[in-house]
Design an enzyme around this catalytic site. Structure first.
Site, PDB file in Angstrom:
ATOM      1  N   SER A 223      41.445  35.296  70.207  1.00  0.00           N
ATOM      2  CA  SER A 223      41.171  35.899  68.268  1.00  0.00           C
ATOM      3  C   SER A 223      42.250  36.626  68.156  1.00  0.00           C
ATOM      4  O   SER A 223      41.793  37.969  69.513  1.00  0.00           O
ATOM      5  CB  SER A 223      39.520  36.283  68.382  1.00  0.00           C
ATOM      6  OG  SER A 223      38.887  37.751  69.149  1.00  0.00           O
ATOM      7  N   LEU A 224      41.690  37.450  67.316  1.00  0.00           N
ATOM      8  CA  LEU A 224      43.159  38.869  66.694  1.00  0.00           C
ATOM      9  C   LEU A 224      42.517  40.184  66.422  1.00  0.00           C
ATOM     10  O   LEU A 224      43.379  40.569  65.371  1.00  0.00           O
ATOM     11  CB  LEU A 224      44.600  37.920  66.851  1.00  0.00           C
ATOM     12  CG  LEU A 224      45.236  36.714  67.816  1.00  0.00           C
ATOM     13  CD1 LEU A 224      45.808  36.470  67.074  1.00  0.00           C
ATOM     14  CD2 LEU A 224      45.111  37.329  68.793  1.00  0.00           C
ATOM     15  N   GLY A 225      41.837  39.830  65.861  1.00  0.00           N
ATOM     16  CA  GLY A 225      40.414  41.032  65.236  1.00  0.00           C
ATOM     17  C   GLY A 225      41.978  40.801  63.838  1.00  0.00           C
ATOM     18  O   GLY A 225      41.315  39.402  63.681  1.00  0.00           O
ATOM     19  N   ALA A 226      42.469  41.700  63.004  1.00  0.00           N
ATOM     20  CA  ALA A 226      42.368  42.349  61.608  1.00  0.00           C
ATOM     21  C   ALA A 226      43.528  40.863  61.318  1.00  0.00           C
ATOM     22  O   ALA A 226      44.270  40.053  60.168  1.00  0.00           O
ATOM     23  CB  ALA A 226      43.119  43.139  60.828  1.00  0.00           C
ATOM     24  N   ASP A 227      44.241  40.456  62.333  1.00  0.00           N
ATOM     25  CA  ASP A 227      45.130  39.110  62.349  1.00  0.00           C
ATOM     26  C   ASP A 227      44.694  37.984  62.302  1.00  0.00           C
ATOM     27  O   ASP A 227      45.255  37.081  62.425  1.00  0.00           O
ATOM     28  CB  ASP A 227      46.777  39.585  64.097  1.00  0.00           C
ATOM     29  CG  ASP A 227      47.552  41.269  63.739  1.00  0.00           C
ATOM     30  OD1 ASP A 227      48.036  40.444  62.506  1.00  0.00           O
ATOM     31  OD2 ASP A 227      47.180  41.720  64.255  1.00  0.00           O
ATOM     32  N   GLY A 228      43.423  37.397  63.245  1.00  0.00           N
ATOM     33  CA  GLY A 228      42.837  36.422  62.704  1.00  0.00           C
ATOM     34  C   GLY A 228      42.456  35.280  64.490  1.00  0.00           C
ATOM     35  O   GLY A 228      42.012  36.591  65.083  1.00  0.00           O
ATOM     36  N   GLY A 254      33.626  38.637  67.203  1.00  0.00           N
ATOM     37  CA  GLY A 254      34.079  37.087  68.263  1.00  0.00           C
ATOM     38  C   GLY A 254      33.191  36.417  68.491  1.00  0.00           C
ATOM     39  O   GLY A 254      33.144  35.252  68.764  1.00  0.00           O
ATOM     40  N   ASP A 255      31.386  36.804  68.653  1.00  0.00           N
ATOM     41  CA  ASP A 255      30.804  35.672  68.730  1.00  0.00           C
ATOM     42  C   ASP A 255      30.571  35.158  67.741  1.00  0.00           C
ATOM     43  O   ASP A 255      30.598  34.173  67.396  1.00  0.00           O
ATOM     44  CB  ASP A 255      29.126  36.701  69.114  1.00  0.00           C
ATOM     45  CG  ASP A 255      30.109  38.171  69.994  1.00  0.00           C
ATOM     46  OD1 ASP A 255      30.821  37.367  71.423  1.00  0.00           O
ATOM     47  OD2 ASP A 255      28.786  38.918  70.305  1.00  0.00           O
TER      48      ASP A 255
END
Ligand SMILES: Nc1ncnc2c1ncn2[C@@H]1O[C@H](COP(=O)(O)OP(=O)(O)O)[C@@H](O)[C@H]1O
Ligand SMILES: O=P(O)(O)OC[C@H]1O[C@](O)(COP(=O)(O)O)[C@@H](O)[C@@H]1O
Length: 315
Positions: A223-228, A254-255
């Site tokens: 998982s990459l935050g705002a990068d999806g 993330g959960d």
């Protein structure tokens, strides 16, 4: 989803989220709003599943007044619990949320889990795993259990034929990888720590995911935050994104991503799409509130195979 999902949170928490106008060190800040939620990564996976009509059982060691509060909060939400009493006090984690979506978190270390208490939790997990479709171990390890003991739990689950998912950091993530977890979900920092290099591009992320697969993990959902997120499994590489116009709180995103991915079968573009829709919805909600079906919007999710390796990461 046919079978039962067992979530395991070895270091759960009572999460207190305070909404403040701006974070200023050394000042008295007045909270405009506050929320108390049951917390911990596996707990949140169970809450997200339940919010979407999927039952799971959450294994949590609990102790002290906060432990009782955590059990009360989870029972009030209707989460099925397997609570193992411990001598220590369950931790409280604080989130300070600013109007632009910036969150500052203060996570306590958590109570010590003695060898005997860890053995009790492990037994509860191994017994319940016999009828589980997935065992999902999430969050930081509390002080106490050695990484060898945690690795042994993961190895015993895998040896028993359990589909194991691990969402943790540092040595606990690597223990899940080397034990042969079917799925691991590192975020960007956890991925960087696992491979010893900060990813700057999607190519770096994919290479890091391949390394974790070579070291034993089946599927890697980074998982990459705002990068999806990037999904690497035996079928190949997918990348996806779900933009959020007004982020409110990334706590638990993330959960929610992991829960949505599991709920949709944990394979391929449809599961990645579902996970991204759940993650984006969680970011749009306050505190660590988990999305319900009416919060989900799959129309903005974009999933594509084989992302351009030179594409830079922004978040
Ligand atoms: N600022 C954001 N904008 C849009 N989506 C986000 C944002 N932050 C997180 N997400 C979504 O939530 C997922 C999990 O967030 P991330 O921060 O990577 O995980 P974790 O909460 O485990 O640190 C991401 O893959 C993405 O889908
Ligand atoms: O076990 P850790 O890593 O300390 O994290 C626990 C915290 O993580 C959460 O599960 C939220 O996850 P994120 O902060 O990664 O989105 C909180 O509910 C909890 O306070």
């Amino acid at each position: 989803m046919s079978g039962v999902i067992l979530t395991v949170t070895l270091n759960p928490s009572v999460d207190r989220a305070l909404e403040v106008d701006a974070l200023v060190r050394g000042e008295v800040l007045r909270a405009a709003d506050s929320h108390i939620d049951p917390g911990g990564k596996g707990v949140n996976v169970s809450r997200a599943l339940l919010a979407n009509g999927i039952r799971s059982t959450a294994v949590v060691p609990t102790g002290g007044a906060e432990g009782e509060q955590l059990v009360d909060l989870l029972e009030a939400e209707g989460v099925d619990l397997l609570s193992v009493p411990i001598a220590g006090r369950t931790r409280s984690n604080i989130t300070l949320a600013e109007p632009d979506g910036t969150v500052t978190k203060i996570n306590e270390v958590g109570p010590v889990l003695s060898d005997a208490e860890f053995a009790q939790v492990s037994k509860a997990v191994l017994d319940a795993a016999a009828t589980a479709d997935w065992v999902v171990i999430c969050g930081s390890l509390p002080p106490g259990p050695s990484i060898a003991a945690f690795t042994e739990l993961c190895e015993r689950l895998v040896a028993a034929g359990t589909r194991l998912a691990v969402d943790s950091s540092g040595p606990a993530l690597l223990a899940g990888v080397s034990a042969g977890a079917a799925l691991v979900k590192p975020n960007r920092e956890e991925l960087a720590e696992a491979v010893g290099a900060e990813p700057a591009t999607f190519g770096d992320v994919v290479a890091a995911c391949h390394r974790l697969r070579a070291a034993g993990a089946g599927t890697v959902l980074a998982s990459l935050g705002a990068d999806g997120a990037v999904l690497v499994d035996a079928d190949g590489v997918l990348a996806g994104v779900s933009p959020v116009s007004v982020p409110r709180s990334t706590v638990g995103a993330g959960d929610a991503l992991l829960a949505g991915f599991l709920a949709a079968g944990a394979r391929g573009a449809s599961a990645l799409t579902e996970g991204l829709a759940w993650g984006a919805a969680a970011v749009s909600l306050p505190g660590s509130r988990m999305p319900t079906p009416s919060d989900l919007d799959r129309t903005h999710v974009r999933v594509t195979p084989d992302p351009d390796p030179s594409r830079p990461l922004h978040s």
